[in-house]
Design a protein around this motif. Structure first.
Motif, mmCIF file in Angstrom:
data_model
loop_
_atom_site.group_PDB
_atom_site.id
_atom_site.type_symbol
_atom_site.label_atom_id
_atom_site.label_comp_id
_atom_site.label_asym_id
_atom_site.label_seq_id
_atom_site.Cartn_x
_atom_site.Cartn_y
_atom_site.Cartn_z
ATOM 1 N N GLU A 37 53.034 53.985 55.742
ATOM 2 C CA GLU A 37 52.718 54.973 56.776
ATOM 3 C C GLU A 37 52.454 54.262 58.105
ATOM 4 N N ASN B 225 59.165 55.890 52.062
ATOM 5 C CA ASN B 225 58.612 56.352 50.781
ATOM 6 C C ASN B 225 59.572 55.899 49.689
ATOM 7 N N GLN C 206 54.483 53.682 49.400
ATOM 8 C CA GLN C 206 54.626 54.468 50.613
ATOM 9 C C GLN C 206 54.050 53.700 51.802
ATOM 10 N N SER D 176 57.764 53.390 58.277
ATOM 11 C CA SER D 176 57.395 54.539 57.437
ATOM 12 C C SER D 176 58.506 54.750 56.414
#
Length: 1432
Positions: free
Chosen positions: A1197, A1217, A1195, A1215
């Motif tokens: 961020e 995932n 992930q 960003s």
């Protein structure tokens, strides 16, 4: 004119005598002889002056001696005439007085003028030599006293010396002159050495001296005769012939020095006899004191002239050896390159050349020592009779003992050098493949490997040093043992034999003279032994096999016929090995395009090597018409500007240059680079992407306008559209090379239809040959393979990869985002990166690597603290105590001798001989044992320090981030690991031994002088002040010269490194001469710093020994004046010790300076401690689960990357995932930021903002090794290290045999490895050169299979494999990594069409992200890329 005037006055004097003394002359004709001879001599002097001017001799030693003697001889008549004038008046003989005084004035003027050098002739004044060495303009006296050097010392004292302050080398010391002289000698003598009978097989090659002078061909010095005999002797003979005469001049100085040295004890004997005889006139005492001073001064001057000659010869030998080794590097065959590693070559030009230079200094000691020993015993015999022979027993015992020790140490040194070669070789591989080590977290495994080699090296050094301590102690105790035996036999054989002051201290003075050859002998034997080993290593290297120029017949270019032809060719890499290519028959028409295809390791690259002549032709015939240009599979890029890489020594023709850049798709890259084509490219092209490197390599070949082009898969590293552009604009039927002969190795099937001829390689032979249409019509293996792939795949195959990476040279002021090259892109330097972008100067913007900079000023005290801290307090206290104890024992037994000498006689005899001898023996034995303990403790302490410093250096380097390696040339680091560590191993302990020994000896002499003649203190104090003043002058310059010399050495190593790696390209382009000249220039730059460095030592020694000689004069004169109060014993002790003061003062500063010069090595090693370091490898108390990552979820961020603060974002606000087991393709054009994602995951670059989580854990909170060892990457550039296959797959030795074979099987290598004789223990060469590029890529796949981690990153992993192997690899990845998260940085878009998601990046941001099918429907960026790749 003055000499003619003098001659005229001589004739006038003769005429005057004829007139005045006519009657006397009739009776005594001899009266005329004096003026006549003097006049003729002066006429001869005029002739000599004229002859020397014709020969451009600007300062004459002969005339200086003549005028000096003439003035000295005129002093007696001057005294007589002055007395006559005083007694009888001037008018008594006015004419003769005037004539004599005028003559004497002219003689004195001539003497003064002879002390200066004549002006340069007018033509020489106009020579454009910048910063010319003042030695050339120095007079004989200035050269003798080294006055000419004073200007540099004063400059160094006022401010730190810079490279610009150094003088240019004199012509006779330059590389070109030295190598030319060696080749001339070779020309005259090579016929005798290299007679090869007709029909004895192919000759090795033409020699430089056999016609062409071009260094592209082979020099006789590098050739060997048929049986390999006499080679080493011939090499030594060549060096001896070139430098022998100059060395003999130095040897003459040494012989004169020895003559004066043996005169000193005779004058001392006369002085002590004067002290004993109170009736002798005082003037005799002062005469003897003055003679002692004069002889000591002449000794000093002659000795240092000898040393100057030795070091000059040593410097020239260093230049010659480096030149020979470099030239040999350009001639080595493939097999020889595998045997002679870069580490061995670096050692040859650093450690081994130093050993040969040391040997020059001690060479004369080997033969002159027996003569000096014989003379000492002759004079002892005259003094003590047959008792002197007792001392010979000591010499007879010491020589065999030390001969035995030297033999053992010779073997130990070979072992030590073997380990050192291995260590430097391994360090070079580590520095070359450091990024792979960091990706795989293998640093600790390689730390252990280097540590094992270092332990072996130090173990051999330790044993050698223990033996050396025994040798040193035995030689230094020899003077005591000789004195003890001689005195014991003398007093015991006859009780009437009296040991008075004269006999004792003249004997001691002679034995001290004897001490010099005996103490030098271990050094001479040691250096001779080391020189023999180094010569053997040099001979072994120069004797290696070379490329046979007869492998390929070079024909002049013609339009008709065949450009390349091989008929029945069979080729192998070695003369003895199995052929790699067999039954090769090919004819390439001039101007045609030939494509060579085949599976991995089928022999495609070997075929090009055979055409280049890089392989041994075992049978058949090869011919090439015209000039050749070569583009290797792995691009070879120089550490130079982009422009220089393309021009490659050629002249810039603007229109052609621009056309080449445009055709090779390099114009867009110029806009990215800060200094456009002036941007500096790092070592091995580290700040270029793989595609950029290949395009630069191709542009270099295209710009050359050669007749034949050999292209080894140049399109494998570029995008599809770029590959098509290059083929159309350069290689294809309408390209720039359309009229040239082209042989193209390719995996791109779409290009084959445009080729005039297609060769299919299989297992080292041509399986099929014909046009594309003919091969398809035959429906053979080739046609079946083509039908396996659809049209789209064929189109795609032309586009393996341009690694979307830019250079860090781009300190861009543009808005273009920065991405990563094959090596990550880091700034040119921290200071440069932190500069405000708009303030960057154009010349700085293009810089990348940091030049090795010299520190300035004295070495900081912190460096000494660091060194002694590593030794340990206990060692230091032991050393100081043993030194003090040893010198106390020496003082005691010398004082005991003076008491013995002053003992009053009882009935004409001396009593208690047994007691005196026992005390003397006990004190001498104690001193010998203390000396052994001191030398051993210092040696062992030095080894302890060296071990720690090497370990610290190694850890500092391996803990550095990638940015460090990209701005630090490998030559700098190799210099630290070789030359600097060698200095710490050997030079610093040796300097400390000498310095401490002489320092305590100085204290002993001062105590004795002050006890004997307290007034000596009045002389000692000002001399000490002057001594400190001179020393401060010297050390300031000397340390800086040492630094400058070390700094100028690094470019030599870097150039050697670059040349070894690019030798085949250099040879193909015929650029050997230019590279040889570049090497010569770098060697000369290094010697420009080395030359003043050793002259500085001579300058210091001459000045300091003059101070020491003043102390001798003071001690002798004060002793003469105090004859009534002083005993002969005390005078003998004081004067004999003051005679040693000359050498002691000089040696203290020289040894201290040696320590300070060599402590610079500690400074240079420790400077890497303060460089920026990456995060900790492991964190204490880490709670990371053993099986982490368990799922493989990643992930991002708000993740952002910058290559340095102040630069544009490489990644911005990422960003994403990525779910476990998800397969994600990452695509984008060059500079989009694809590879930056991989660097962020592995923390090669640390996040500038945001975080990355793997399985919910922030990777910034994990140790680097814990992170990197749990995830896997298959990089584009496959790197192998020297060692076994097993080590390359599993360096920590954690996997079972079964696991290794399973991984090899899945990587499609098991059959290949099974066929190897040693299987998994098969030894890989340096860089894995005995494997094809494709095989190396498959081994990287096997590494990934062994790690079995949950996250796999593929960085263009199928770069160097054919399409069939690519399919197998993709199949293996899909099946074996099905339960893993896979991130693929892709250029072959067909490999990711079945992936879960595709991320499209542009300028560091994500512009599209979805499944491939969905993205195709959107018809956005991804769709456009698929259209270009023929997939949509």
């Amino acid at each position: 004119l003055l000499a003619l005037s003098l001659a005229s006055f001589g004739l006038l004097e003769m005429f005057y005598i004829l007139v005045k003394k006519n009657e006397e002359i009739q009776n005594h004709l001899l009266i005329l002889m004096g003026p006549l001879i003097r006049s003729l001599t002066l006429v001869l002097a005029v002739v000599i002056i004229q002859v020397e001017r014709i020969k451009v001799i600007r300062s004459s030693i002969l005339l200086f001696l003549f005028w000096t003697l003439l003035v000295l001889c005129s002093l007696v008549p001057l005294k007589i005439d002055v007395e006559q004038i005083i007694d009888q008046g001037f008018s008594s003989d006015a004419v003769r007085f005037v004539a004599f005084f005028i003559c004497f004035s002219l003689q004195l003027t001539e003497l003064v003028l002879s002390c200066f050098s004549d002006c340069r002739p007018l033509p020489e004044k106009h020579t454009n030599i910048q910063n010319q060495c003042p030695e050339e303009d120095a007079s004989f006296l200035s050269q003798f006293f080294f006055f000419w050097f004073s200007s540099l010392v004063v400059r160094g004292y006022r401010r730190p010396l810079q490279a610009s302050d150094l003088w240019s080398l004199q012509d006779q010391d330059s590389s070109i002159r030295i190598m030319t002289d060696l080749e001339k000698f070779c020309t005259q003598n090579c016929k005798q050495l290299l007679e090869e009978p007709a029909g004895s097989g192919p000759s090795w090659s033409r020699s430089w001296c056999g016609g062409s002078a071009s260094p592209t061909e082979k020099t006789c010095l590098l050739r060997k005769n048929r049986k390999g005999r006499g080679y080493g002797l011939f090499l030594m003979q060549a060096i001896g012939r070139s430098f022998g005469m100059y060395f003999l001049c130095g040897t003459l100085c040494l012989l004169l020095h020895d003559a004066f040295m043996f005169a000193v004890p005779q004058v001392l004997s006369l002085l002590l006899a004067f002290m004993r005889d109170e009736d002798t006139a005082m003037w005799k005492g002062f005469l003897f004191a003055s003679l002692l001073f004069l002889l000591s001064c002449l000794q000093s001057l002659l000795y240092h002239q000898y040393m100057f000659h030795c070091f000059t010869v040593g410097m020239r030998i260093k230049t010659a050896v480096m030149g020979l080794v470099y030239r040999k590097c350009l001639l080595l065959s493939g097999a020889a390159r595998q045997q002679c590693t870069l580490g061995e070559i670096i050692n040859l030009v650093s450690a081994d050349t130093q050993k040969l230079m040391d040997f020059v200094v001690y060479f004369n000691s080997i033969w002159i020592t027996p003569i000096e020993i014989s003379l000492c015993f002759y004079f002892l015999w005259q003094l003590l009779g047959p008792s002197a022979l007792a001392g010979i027993t000591v010499v007879v015992l010491i020589f065999p003992l030390n001969g035995f020790i030297a033999k053992i140490r010779s073997k130990l040194q070979e072992v030590q050098m073997m380990f050192m070669d291995g260590r430097i070789k391994l360090m070079n591989e580590i520095l070359s493949g450091v990024k792979i080590l960091k990706f795989y977290a293998w640093e600790e495994a390689f730390l252990r490997r280097v540590g094992m080699l270092r332990d072996g090296e130090l173990q051999a050094l330790k044993k050698s040093q223990i033996l050396y301590s025994v040798s040193l102690a035995s030689f230094n105790s020899s003077s005591f043992l000789i004195a003890f035996l001689v005195f014991a036999v003398y007093v015991l054989i006859d009780e009437r034999n009296i040991l008075d002051a004269q006999k004792i201290f003249v004997s001691v003075a002679l034995i001290n003279i004897l001490k010099t050859p005996l103490s030098q002998l271990p050094y001479a034997m040691s250096t001779a032994m080391q020189a023999v080993v180094s010569l053997r290593r040099l001979r072994h290297f120069l004797y290696q096999d070379e490329l046979n120029h007869d492998n390929v017949e070079r024909l002049p270019y013609s339009i008709d016929g065949y450009g390349v032809m091989i008929d029945g060719g069979s080729f192998s890499w070695t003369n003895e090995g199995l052929p790699c290519l067999q039954s090769i028959n090919m004819k390439v028409k001039t101007g045609s395009l030939v494509a060579v295809v085949g599976h991995v390791a089928s022999g495609k690259s070997s075929l090009l090597s055979a055409i280049l002549g890089e392989m041994e032709r075992r049978s058949g015939f090869v011919s090439v018409k015209g000039s050749v240009a070569y583009v290797p599979q792995q691009a070879w890029i120089q550490n130079a500007s982009l422009k220089d890489n393309i021009l490659f020594g050629g002249q810039r023709k603007e229109s052609w240059y621009h056309r080449v850049l445009e055709a090779c798709a390099l114009l867009p890259d110029l806009d990215i680079l800060p200094a456009r084509d002036n941007t500096e490219i790092g070592e091995k092209g580290l700040n270029l992407s793989g595609g950029q490197k290949q395009r630069v390599s191709l542009a270099r070949a295209v710009y050359r306008k050669s007749d034949v082009y050999l292209l080894d898969d140049p399109l494998s590293a570029v995008d599809a559209h770029v590959g098509q552009h290059i083929f159309d604009r350069v290689i294809g039927p309408r390209g720039l090379l359309k009229d040239n002969t082209r042989v193209l190795v390719t995996h791109g099937l779409s290009f084959l239809s445009k080729a005039d001829l297609v060769l299919v390689m299989e297992e080292g032979h041509i399986s099929e040959m014909g046009t594309y249409v003919e091969l398809m019509d035959r429906k053979g293996a080739f046609a079946k393979f083509i039908h396996t792939f659809n049209v789209n795949q064929r189109r795609e195959s032309s586009s393996p990869r341009d690694r979307n990476r830019k250079s860090v040279s781009r300190l861009s002021v543009t808005d273009f985002s920065i991405d990563l090259s094959q090596e990550q892109l880091i700034s040119a330097s921290v200071q440069l990166m932190e500069a405000v972008d708009q303030d960057l100067h154009a010349e700085d913007a293009g810089k990348l690597t940091e030049v090795d900079k010299a520190h300035t000023g004295r070495v900081k005290l912190q460096m000494y603290r660091e060194y002694f801290r590593t030794i340990g307090l206990s060692f230091i206290m032991t050393i100081v105590f043993l030194c003090a104890f040893q010198q106390a024992a020496s003082l005691a037994y010398n004082y005991w001798l003076s008491l013995w000498a002053d003992e009053l006689l009882v009935n004409g005899t001396q009593s208690s001989h047994g007691l005196k001898l026992s005390v003397f023996a006990a004190l001498g034995f104690t001193q010998g044992m203390a000396m052994f303990g001191t030398t051993l403790a210092i040696a062992l302490g030095g080894i302890v320090a060296s071990r720690h410093l090497h370990t610290d250096l190694l850890h500092s380097v391996l803990h550095s981030p990638m940015s460090f390696f990209e701005v630090t040339p490998s030559g700098n680091l190799l210099n630290s690991f070789s030359k600097e560590i060698d200095a710490i191993d050997c030079m610093i302990p040796e300097g400390l031994k000498m310095m401490l020994g002489y320092l305590f000896k100085l204290l002993e002499v001062c105590i004795i002088l002050l006890l004997a003649t307290p007034f000596t203190g009045l002389v000692l104090l000002p001399l000490t002040c002057v001594y400190i003043f001179i020393q401060s002058f010297y050390v300031a310059s000397s340390c800086q010269l040492r630094r400058l010399e070390a700094v100028s050495r690094s470019p030599i190593y870097s150039h050697f490194n670059e040349t070894v790696q690019g030798a085949s390209v250099i040879r193909a382009f015929g650029e050997q001469r230019r590279f040889v000249l570049q090497a010569d220039r770098r060697i000369d730059n290094n010697q420009e710093a080395y030359f003043p460095r050793f002259v500085a030592t001579r300058w210091l020694a001459v000045n300091l020994e003059f101070l020491g000689n003043l102390l001798v004069l003071a001690a002798a004169i004060l002793s003469v004046q105090g004859r009534d109060e002083l005993s002969p014993g005390i005078v003998g002790l004081a004067v004999s010790h003051s005679l040693q003061m000359t050498g002691i003062l000089s040696w203290i500063v020289r040894s201290w300076t040696d320590v300070e010069n060599n402590i610079v090595s500690v400074e240079r090693v420790k400077e890497y401690d303060v460089t920026l370091k990456e995060a900790a490898w492991t964190l204490e108390g880490s709670l990371l689960p053993v099986a982490w990552p368990i799922t493989g979820n990643i992930q991002f961020e708000d993740f952002g990357l910058q290559y340095h603060k102040g630069l544009d974002w490489a990644l911005n606000n990422i960003s994403i995932n990525i779910q476990d087991r998800e397969k994600v393709g990452i695509v984008g054009r060059t500079g989009a930021g694809k590879s930056s994602l991989a660097l962020g995951i592995f923390r090669i670059l640390e996040a500038a903002q945001g975080r990355i989580f793997i399985d919910g854990m922030d990777i910034a909170q994990i140790g680097l090794h814990d992170l990197r060892s749990r995830i896997t990457i298959i990089p584009q550039d496959p790197v192998l290290f020297s060692g076994s296959l097993r080590m390359n797959l599993d360096p920590f030795d954690r996997c079972s045999e079964e696991d290794l074979w399973k991984a090899l099987d899945l990587a499609h290598l098991s059959s290949f490895v099974s066929a190897l004789p040693q299987k998994l223990n098969h030894q890989c060469c340096e860089g894995g050169e005995n494997f094809s590029l494709g095989q190396r890529q498959l081994l990287c796949l096997a590494r990934a299979l062994l790690r079995r981690s949950k996250i796999l990153v593929l960085d263009e992993a199928t770069a160097a494999v054919d399409l069939k192997t690519d399919m197998l690899i993709q199949s293996t990845i899909r099946t074996q990594f099905d339960d893993c998260t896979v991130l693929t940085i892709a250029h072959r878009l067909n490999t990711i069409m079945d992936y879960t998601r595709v991320i499209v990046m542009e300028r560091g941001s994500i512009v599209e992200m979805d499944s491939p099918s969905q993205l195709l429907r959107l018809q956005g960026h991804f769709y456009q890329m698929c259209v270009e790749a023929g997939l949509a």
